[in-house]
Design an enzyme around this catalytic site. Structure first.
Site, PDB file in Angstrom:
ATOM      1  N   ASP A 268      -8.946  -3.616  36.706  1.00 26.40           N
ATOM      2  CA  ASP A 268      -8.692  -3.839  35.288  1.00 26.40           C
ATOM      3  C   ASP A 268      -8.836  -2.565  34.456  1.00 26.40           C
ATOM      4  OD1 ASP A 268     -11.357  -3.544  35.629  1.00 26.40           O
ATOM      5  OD2 ASP A 268     -11.967  -5.310  34.488  1.00 26.40           O
TER       6      ASP A 268
ATOM      7  N   ASP B 138       1.140  25.394  38.836  1.00 23.39           N
ATOM      8  CA  ASP B 138       2.196  24.836  37.989  1.00 23.39           C
ATOM      9  C   ASP B 138       1.496  23.872  37.043  1.00 23.39           C
ATOM     10  OD1 ASP B 138       4.347  23.585  36.821  1.00 23.39           O
ATOM     11  OD2 ASP B 138       5.441  23.260  38.691  1.00 23.39           O
TER      12      ASP B 138
ATOM     13  N   ASP C 220       6.018  23.640  30.651  1.00 26.58           N
ATOM     14  CA  ASP C 220       6.106  23.581  32.118  1.00 26.58           C
ATOM     15  C   ASP C 220       6.123  25.006  32.660  1.00 26.58           C
ATOM     16  OD1 ASP C 220       6.547  22.910  34.727  1.00 26.58           O
ATOM     17  OD2 ASP C 220       8.585  22.156  34.443  1.00 26.58           O
TER      18      ASP C 220
ATOM     19  N   HIS D 154      15.099  23.720  45.912  1.00 24.75           N
ATOM     20  CA  HIS D 154      15.240  22.946  44.663  1.00 24.75           C
ATOM     21  C   HIS D 154      16.123  23.640  43.633  1.00 24.75           C
ATOM     22  CE1 HIS D 154      12.308  25.620  42.805  1.00 24.75           C
ATOM     23  NE2 HIS D 154      11.411  25.313  43.727  1.00 24.75           N
TER      24      HIS D 154
ATOM     25  N   HIS E 221      15.445  22.734  34.756  1.00 30.95           N
ATOM     26  CA  HIS E 221      15.778  21.412  34.218  1.00 30.95           C
ATOM     27  C   HIS E 221      15.553  21.411  32.721  1.00 30.95           C
ATOM     28  CE1 HIS E 221      11.402  20.897  34.087  1.00 30.95           C
ATOM     29  NE2 HIS E 221      11.393  21.470  35.279  1.00 30.95           N
TER      30      HIS E 221
ATOM     31  N   HIS F  62      10.582  16.655  32.620  1.00 31.26           N
ATOM     32  CA  HIS F  62      11.968  16.645  33.095  1.00 31.26           C
ATOM     33  C   HIS F  62      12.722  15.780  32.091  1.00 31.26           C
ATOM     34  CE1 HIS F  62      10.332  17.236  37.438  1.00 31.26           C
ATOM     35  NE2 HIS F  62      10.321  18.350  36.758  1.00 31.26           N
TER      36      HIS F  62
ATOM     37  N   GLU G  71      13.021  28.481  37.189  1.00 33.38           N
ATOM     38  CA  GLU G  71      11.923  28.478  38.155  1.00 33.38           C
ATOM     39  C   GLU G  71      12.361  28.743  39.600  1.00 33.38           C
ATOM     40  OE1 GLU G  71      10.239  24.438  38.702  1.00 33.38           O
ATOM     41  OE2 GLU G  71      11.454  23.852  36.990  1.00 33.38           O
TER      42      GLU G  71
ATOM     43  N   TYR H 291       9.537  29.537  49.572  1.00 27.46           N
ATOM     44  CA  TYR H 291       8.472  28.823  50.294  1.00 27.46           C
ATOM     45  C   TYR H 291       8.598  29.120  51.784  1.00 27.46           C
ATOM     46  CZ  TYR H 291       8.892  26.235  45.906  1.00 27.46           C
ATOM     47  OH  TYR H 291       8.998  25.901  44.580  1.00 27.46           O
TER      48      TYR H 291
ATOM     49  N   ARG I 241       6.385  30.542  43.230  1.00 29.40           N
ATOM     50  CA  ARG I 241       7.322  30.057  42.203  1.00 29.40           C
ATOM     51  C   ARG I 241       6.914  30.700  40.888  1.00 29.40           C
ATOM     52  NH1 ARG I 241       7.017  24.950  43.046  1.00 29.40           N
ATOM     53  NH2 ARG I 241       5.679  24.131  41.398  1.00 29.40           N
TER      54      ARG I 241
HETATM   55  N1  GLY Z   1       6.237  20.873  36.932  1.00 31.36           N
HETATM   56  C1  GLY Z   1       7.353  20.265  37.497  1.00 31.36           C
HETATM   57  C2  GLY Z   1       8.497  21.165  37.586  1.00 31.36           C
HETATM   58  O1  GLY Z   1       8.338  22.362  37.569  1.00 31.36           O
HETATM   59  O2  GLY Z   1       9.624  20.749  37.591  1.00 31.36           O
HETATM   60 MN    MN Z   2       9.848  22.693  36.031  1.00 31.00          MN
HETATM   61 MN    MN Z   3       6.638  23.219  36.743  1.00 33.46          MN
END
Ligand code: GLY
Ligand code: MN
Ligand code: MN
Length: 429
Positions: free
Chosen positions: A37, A247, A258, A337, A341, A348, A372, A376, A394
């Site tokens: 709860d 991040d 972000d 990726h 965005h 996002h 970004e 990796y 990143r």
């Molecule tokens: N923090 C999520 C991204 O970089 O998209």
């Molecule tokens: Mn981002």
């Molecule tokens: Mn990010």
């Protein structure tokens, strides 16, 4: 601070796309259960907030357009002493009527009866069909019966693409607080600490500097953890010779920031770490330079992939001809990726990337996106020179599209190797 007049202006703009003899219904967010709860802190639905600035749950916003006449109606929870004792003060109908520039305000209890009244003469309904809460199932059922309906979320999401100057001010404020958090962890002596202890430092700064919340769960990923894209467990120890990918961004007055920085635990980058870092940074700077009105985001994506692929070849991580590597998307293994965005009320932002005809939306003044690029390299990837294994990097900034081209709103956050190392040293001199 966004004034009520701006929310009204947004409602006016939104109402223009509603056809005559139609009703549009927006719902506030529901509380989300954490366990048994207990609940997560309440966060208003972004589209609902965008059109109202109203922060309470159990609320509805309705537009009724009949014979070209528009009514805007807000339903809010009624005052209730007992409930307020447990769960906090409610604004109530009377105060809501004074503060929010809508035509009518009622108690949420009346919503169902009023809804039935509103839809008597209408031929079309706008609703966010992703919201299938049991308590409003009748809206959903009604729309399906009418078989003349449209999802309203994309209409608002599109409006959210272009930020007003007050929205940009909120985002800038979020970034400025986030800057203090990133600088704090760069300066800290990190040896012997856990990832979540850096997370705690970051979140302490967010709240103590006036940001009520983070915009998303902070990623504090040391060494190979950085190769997990959505690493949020943050439960490993910081190892002296490794990098930490951080991040983290706060939310200020509902607007996100972000930011990612990748920094050495020891304060000093090793040579292989430097080589990879310089490569990612160089790509990020080159891509940011391309941002201007009328540019396609897909062009930024393509160019970032080419540049990173070139860098991977230069460092001996990929071998072969650039054309073949790009065609076979070999670089995707190390950069899987997108380049960035939209960002705004959501980290996002739900704003569209394509228009109604499926054509890509070009960058325009007032749009805000992250840039970004990343690399990796898994610790067990034996195809890569050993010195690079277990490193994830990143670098992420928040960029506003301007008449002149672009403005990096997070320009002030230390990013070059020299800046990061100097900040760490400065604290120790
Ligand atoms: N923090 C999520 C991204 O970089 O998209
Ligand atoms: Mn981002
Ligand atoms: Mn990010």
């Amino acid at each position: 601070m966004i004034e009520e007049g701006e929310y009204k202006k947004r409602r006016d703009t939104f109402s223009k796309v509603l056809q005559d003899n139609s009703v549009a219904v927006l719902l506030s967010a529901e509380f989300q259960t954490r366990s048994n709860d207990t609940e997560y802190p309440y966060r208003q639905n972004s589209n609902f907030y965008y059109l109202t600035g109203f922060k309470e749950d159990n609320a509805f916003l309705v537009f009724v357009k009949v014979k070209k006449k528009l009514r805007t109606i807000l339903f809010v929870q009624e005052k209730d002493e007992k409930m307020e004792l447990w769960n906090g003060k409610r604004l109530g109908e009377q105060k809501a009527k004074e503060l929010f520039m809508v035509d009518e305000v009622y108690s949420s209890k009346e919503f169902k009866t009023k809804f039935e009244e509103f839809v008597k003469d209408i031929k079309f309904i706008f609703y966010d069909f992703a919201e299938k809460y049991e308590k409003v199932k009748f809206i959903y059922t009604y729309a399906k019966q009418l078989s003349a309906y449209e999802n309203l979320a994309p209409l608002i999401n599109k409006m959210r693409l272009i930020k007003s100057s007050t929205e940009i001010d909120c985002i800038q404020k979020a970034i400025d607080i986030t800057q203090q958090a990133h600088h704090q962890v760069i300066c800290l002596n990190k040896i012997g600490k856990m990832e979540y202890q850096l997370q705690a430092e970051i979140e302490y700064i967010f709240k103590s500097k006036g940001a009520y919340s983070d915009a998303y769960i902070s990623i504090v990923a040391c060494g190979n953890s950085a190769n997990t894209l959505h690493y949020i467990s943050n439960d490993k120890s910081l190892e002296e010779n490794e990098l930490i990918l951080i991040d983290a961004g706060c939310e200020y007055q509902y607007y996100a920031s972000d930011i990612t920085r990748t920094i050495p635990v020891s304060g000093k980058f090793s040579e292989p770490q430097k080589e990879l870092y310089e490569m990612v940074l160089d790509v990020q700077l080159q891509i940011m330079q391309l941002i201007a009105p009328k540019i396609k985001r897909s062009y930024l994506q393509k160019r970032s992939e080419e540049l990173l692929c070139m860098g991977l070849v230069r460092l001996g991580i990929l071998k072969g001809s650039m054309r073949k590597l790009l065609k076979e998307k070999k670089h995707k293994k190390y950069y899987p990726h997108g380049i960035g965005h939209w960002m705004g009320l959501d980290v996002h932002d739900q704003a569209p990337y394509k228009d109604e005809k499926g054509k890509e939306i070009l960058l325009q003044v007032g749009m805000l996106l992250t840039i970004e690029p990343a690399i990796y390299i898994d610790k067990d990837d034996e195809t890569v020179p050993e010195k690079y294994r277990g490193i994830g990097i990143r670098i992420e900034d928040d960029i506003l599209v301007t008449q002149e081209g672009h403005k990096n709103l997070s320009q002030g956050i230390a990013k070059t190797i020299a800046q990061i190392e100097k900040l760490f040293d400065y604290e120790r001199d």
